[in-house]
Motif scaffolding. Structure first.
Motif, PDB file in Angstrom:
ATOM      1  N   ARG A  32       0.851  -1.187   0.000  1.00 49.33           N
ATOM      2  CA  ARG A  32       0.000   0.000   0.000  1.00 49.33           C
ATOM      3  C   ARG A  32       0.886   1.236   0.000  1.00 49.33           C
ATOM      4  O   ARG A  32       1.830   1.327   0.776  1.00 49.33           O
ATOM      5  CB  ARG A  32      -0.901   0.003   1.239  1.00 49.33           C
ATOM      6  CG  ARG A  32      -1.955   1.097   1.266  1.00 49.33           C
ATOM      7  CD  ARG A  32      -2.822   0.928   2.514  1.00 49.33           C
ATOM      8  NE  ARG A  32      -3.935   1.863   2.535  1.00 49.33           N
ATOM      9  CZ  ARG A  32      -3.856   3.115   2.988  1.00 49.33           C
ATOM     10  NH1 ARG A  32      -2.697   3.561   3.450  1.00 49.33           N
ATOM     11  NH2 ARG A  32      -4.904   3.906   2.977  1.00 49.33           N
ATOM     12  N   GLU A  58      -2.075   4.238 -12.992  1.00 51.72           N
ATOM     13  CA  GLU A  58      -3.046   3.149 -12.868  1.00 51.72           C
ATOM     14  C   GLU A  58      -3.349   2.556 -14.232  1.00 51.72           C
ATOM     15  O   GLU A  58      -3.417   1.338 -14.399  1.00 51.72           O
ATOM     16  CB  GLU A  58      -4.331   3.655 -12.209  1.00 51.72           C
ATOM     17  CG  GLU A  58      -5.361   2.542 -11.981  1.00 51.72           C
ATOM     18  CD  GLU A  58      -6.651   3.039 -11.366  1.00 51.72           C
ATOM     19  OE1 GLU A  58      -7.427   2.202 -10.892  1.00 51.72           O
ATOM     20  OE2 GLU A  58      -6.876   4.263 -11.364  1.00 51.72           O
ATOM     21  N   SER A  64      -2.820   0.244  -8.497  1.00 54.23           N
ATOM     22  CA  SER A  64      -4.273   0.040  -8.486  1.00 54.23           C
ATOM     23  C   SER A  64      -4.850   0.874  -7.358  1.00 54.23           C
ATOM     24  O   SER A  64      -4.331   0.855  -6.239  1.00 54.23           O
ATOM     25  CB  SER A  64      -4.628  -1.434  -8.252  1.00 54.23           C
ATOM     26  OG  SER A  64      -4.275  -2.219  -9.364  1.00 54.23           O
ATOM     27  N   GLN A  65      -5.909   1.620  -7.665  1.00 53.35           N
ATOM     28  CA  GLN A  65      -6.553   2.431  -6.635  1.00 53.35           C
ATOM     29  C   GLN A  65      -7.830   1.728  -6.179  1.00 53.35           C
ATOM     30  O   GLN A  65      -8.692   1.411  -6.986  1.00 53.35           O
ATOM     31  CB  GLN A  65      -6.862   3.827  -7.183  1.00 53.35           C
ATOM     32  CG  GLN A  65      -5.601   4.592  -7.572  1.00 53.35           C
ATOM     33  CD  GLN A  65      -5.863   6.040  -7.924  1.00 53.35           C
ATOM     34  OE1 GLN A  65      -6.516   6.756  -7.182  1.00 53.35           O
ATOM     35  NE2 GLN A  65      -5.340   6.477  -9.064  1.00 53.35           N
ATOM     36  N   ARG A  66      -7.915   1.465  -4.878  1.00 53.46           N
ATOM     37  CA  ARG A  66      -9.075   0.781  -4.296  1.00 53.46           C
ATOM     38  C   ARG A  66      -9.871   1.794  -3.485  1.00 53.46           C
ATOM     39  O   ARG A  66      -9.348   2.388  -2.534  1.00 53.46           O
ATOM     40  CB  ARG A  66      -8.621  -0.378  -3.411  1.00 53.46           C
ATOM     41  CG  ARG A  66      -7.733  -1.376  -4.145  1.00 53.46           C
ATOM     42  CD  ARG A  66      -7.213  -2.458  -3.218  1.00 53.46           C
ATOM     43  NE  ARG A  66      -6.180  -3.260  -3.852  1.00 53.46           N
ATOM     44  CZ  ARG A  66      -5.476  -4.206  -3.238  1.00 53.46           C
ATOM     45  NH1 ARG A  66      -5.711  -4.453  -1.946  1.00 53.46           N
ATOM     46  NH2 ARG A  66      -4.541  -4.884  -3.897  1.00 53.46           N
ATOM     47  N   ASP A  69      -9.797   2.364   0.366  1.00 55.88           N
ATOM     48  CA  ASP A  69      -8.722   1.555   0.946  1.00 55.88           C
ATOM     49  C   ASP A  69      -7.347   2.123   0.654  1.00 55.88           C
ATOM     50  O   ASP A  69      -6.410   1.947   1.431  1.00 55.88           O
ATOM     51  CB  ASP A  69      -8.814   0.127   0.417  1.00 55.88           C
ATOM     52  CG  ASP A  69      -7.896  -0.833   1.153  1.00 55.88           C
ATOM     53  OD1 ASP A  69      -7.473  -0.500   2.270  1.00 55.88           O
ATOM     54  OD2 ASP A  69      -7.588  -1.905   0.603  1.00 55.88           O
ATOM     55  N   THR A  71      -4.083   3.211  -2.397  1.00 56.00           N
ATOM     56  CA  THR A  71      -3.444   2.871  -3.666  1.00 56.00           C
ATOM     57  C   THR A  71      -2.358   1.831  -3.420  1.00 56.00           C
ATOM     58  O   THR A  71      -1.564   1.955  -2.486  1.00 56.00           O
ATOM     59  CB  THR A  71      -2.830   4.135  -4.312  1.00 56.00           C
ATOM     60  OG1 THR A  71      -3.848   5.129  -4.472  1.00 56.00           O
ATOM     61  CG2 THR A  71      -2.239   3.811  -5.674  1.00 56.00           C
ATOM     62  N   TYR A  72      -2.325   0.809  -4.267  1.00 55.89           N
ATOM     63  CA  TYR A  72      -1.402  -0.308  -4.092  1.00 55.89           C
ATOM     64  C   TYR A  72      -0.501  -0.479  -5.311  1.00 55.89           C
ATOM     65  O   TYR A  72      -0.914  -0.215  -6.447  1.00 55.89           O
ATOM     66  CB  TYR A  72      -2.169  -1.607  -3.852  1.00 55.89           C
ATOM     67  CG  TYR A  72      -2.823  -1.677  -2.495  1.00 55.89           C
ATOM     68  CD1 TYR A  72      -2.240  -2.401  -1.458  1.00 55.89           C
ATOM     69  CD2 TYR A  72      -4.012  -0.998  -2.240  1.00 55.89           C
ATOM     70  CE1 TYR A  72      -2.835  -2.459  -0.199  1.00 55.89           C
ATOM     71  CE2 TYR A  72      -4.614  -1.034  -0.987  1.00 55.89           C
ATOM     72  CZ  TYR A  72      -4.020  -1.775   0.026  1.00 55.89           C
ATOM     73  OH  TYR A  72      -4.606  -1.816   1.268  1.00 55.89           O
ATOM     74  N   ASN A  74       1.121  -2.628  -8.053  1.00 54.39           N
ATOM     75  CA  ASN A  74       0.732  -3.869  -8.711  1.00 54.39           C
ATOM     76  C   ASN A  74       1.896  -4.852  -8.808  1.00 54.39           C
ATOM     77  O   ASN A  74       3.066  -4.463  -8.749  1.00 54.39           O
ATOM     78  CB  ASN A  74       0.206  -3.592 -10.123  1.00 54.39           C
ATOM     79  CG  ASN A  74      -1.204  -3.050 -10.101  1.00 54.39           C
ATOM     80  OD1 ASN A  74      -1.933  -3.232  -9.131  1.00 54.39           O
ATOM     81  ND2 ASN A  74      -1.597  -2.381 -11.156  1.00 54.39           N
ATOM     82  N   GLU A 121     -15.056 -10.766 -13.235  1.00 53.83           N
ATOM     83  CA  GLU A 121     -14.373  -9.585 -12.708  1.00 53.83           C
ATOM     84  C   GLU A 121     -13.900  -8.671 -13.835  1.00 53.83           C
ATOM     85  O   GLU A 121     -14.070  -7.448 -13.781  1.00 53.83           O
ATOM     86  CB  GLU A 121     -13.175 -10.010 -11.853  1.00 53.83           C
ATOM     87  CG  GLU A 121     -12.429  -8.831 -11.232  1.00 53.83           C
ATOM     88  CD  GLU A 121     -11.200  -9.278 -10.442  1.00 53.83           C
ATOM     89  OE1 GLU A 121     -10.578  -8.412  -9.800  1.00 53.83           O
ATOM     90  OE2 GLU A 121     -10.857 -10.480 -10.479  1.00 53.83           O
ATOM     91  N   LYS A 125     -14.976  -4.838 -15.087  1.00 54.41           N
ATOM     92  CA  LYS A 125     -14.036  -3.738 -15.310  1.00 54.41           C
ATOM     93  C   LYS A 125     -14.329  -3.045 -16.638  1.00 54.41           C
ATOM     94  O   LYS A 125     -14.310  -1.806 -16.727  1.00 54.41           O
ATOM     95  CB  LYS A 125     -12.596  -4.241 -15.305  1.00 54.41           C
ATOM     96  CG  LYS A 125     -12.044  -4.572 -13.930  1.00 54.41           C
ATOM     97  CD  LYS A 125     -10.586  -4.990 -14.050  1.00 54.41           C
ATOM     98  CE  LYS A 125     -10.001  -5.350 -12.685  1.00 54.41           C
ATOM     99  NZ  LYS A 125      -8.588  -5.789 -12.809  1.00 54.41           N
TER     100      LYS A 125
END
Length: 246
Positions: A32, A58, A64-66, A69, A71-72, A74, A121, A125
């Motif tokens: 994160r 991204e 990846s933005q959740r 929660d 940004t992580y 990848n 999934e 998207k």
């Protein structure tokens, strides 16, 4: 144009920062990222500029933005971030027509494979990108970002890592190309063509997905050529005007 250069500079700075954090072991795949406020402060930029750069990263597949929660980083980020800069610089000599030809060769087949390998999934998207495209009428930059995200999702669905890396390498060229073609046509036209691709992939119809993607890209090639012709005519007109005045 100045604003675009600032955005690219910000993205370049973030890429450099991520490279350093990964090499130091501070960030690992799936980590994160620090809070926006902390990142903006450490890089001495506004949070708005940071958000725009993160959106571009991204789409490139670096983060990846959740929602709710954070940004992580990848899993593919390290390989994307270690692309030789010399190779990226060489891309400056590639024309938009060459890029479109390459897309016409590659992307219809990727769309067919995406239809064969689609998961609920990934279908979701694609649907979300389409919805955001529709909701972004009149906001050219947002439409382009969703267009790029839509195509990247298809690259990911095809499950070929080489193609995924290629998408990341030509990301900025794709963004610039879409900016040119998007200005020559109504945004509803773009949404309609993407909707047809989405419908074919959702049905799992590989042949139709291939055909729809080919139709979309040949249409984009036509828009590109029309844009180039209009530019030539404008240049000729400007020169004629200057000659008339002199």
């Amino acid at each position: 144009m100045i604003g675009g250069n600032r955005k690219e500079d910000m993205t370049t700075r973030l890429l450099g920062a991520f490279k350093q954090l990964i090499s130091e072991g501070t960030l690992a795949q799936g980590s994160r990222l620090p809070a926006e406020r902390e990142m903006a402060s450490s890089m001495n930029v506004s949070r708005g500029s940071l958000r725009q750069a993160l959106k571009m990263l991204e789409v490139m597949g670096v983060v990846s933005q959740r929602v709710g929660d954070g940004t992580y980083l990848n899993g593919a980020a390290p390989s994307i971030l270690t692309e030789p800069m010399e190779f990226l610089i060489l891309l400056d000599g590639i024309s938009f027509e060459e890029l479109m030809e390459a897309r016409i060769i590659v992307e219809p087949e990727l769309a067919a494979r995406a239809a064969e390998r689609a998961t609920p999934e990934n279908i979701a998207k694609l649907r979300e990108s389409l919805a955001r495209m529709r909701a972004s009428a009149g906001q050219l930059e947002q439409v382009i970002e969703e267009d790029l995200r839509f195509h990247r999702t298809i690259f990911q669905m095809a499950e070929n890592r080489v193609c995924n890396v290629l998408f990341s390498i030509v990301f900025q060229l794709l963004h610039n190309l879409m900016e040119v073609t998007a200005r020559t046509v109504d945004q509803n036209h773009t949404v309609k063509l993407h909707s047809r691709i989405y419908a074919a992939i959702r049905k799992g119809d590989a042949e139709e997905a291939r055909s729809r993607m080919f139709a979309h890209l040949t249409d984009a090639m036509g828009l590109l050529r029309r844009s180039q012709e209009m530019r030539k005519q404008a240049l000729v007109g400007n020169r004629f005007s200057k000659l008339s005045l002199s």
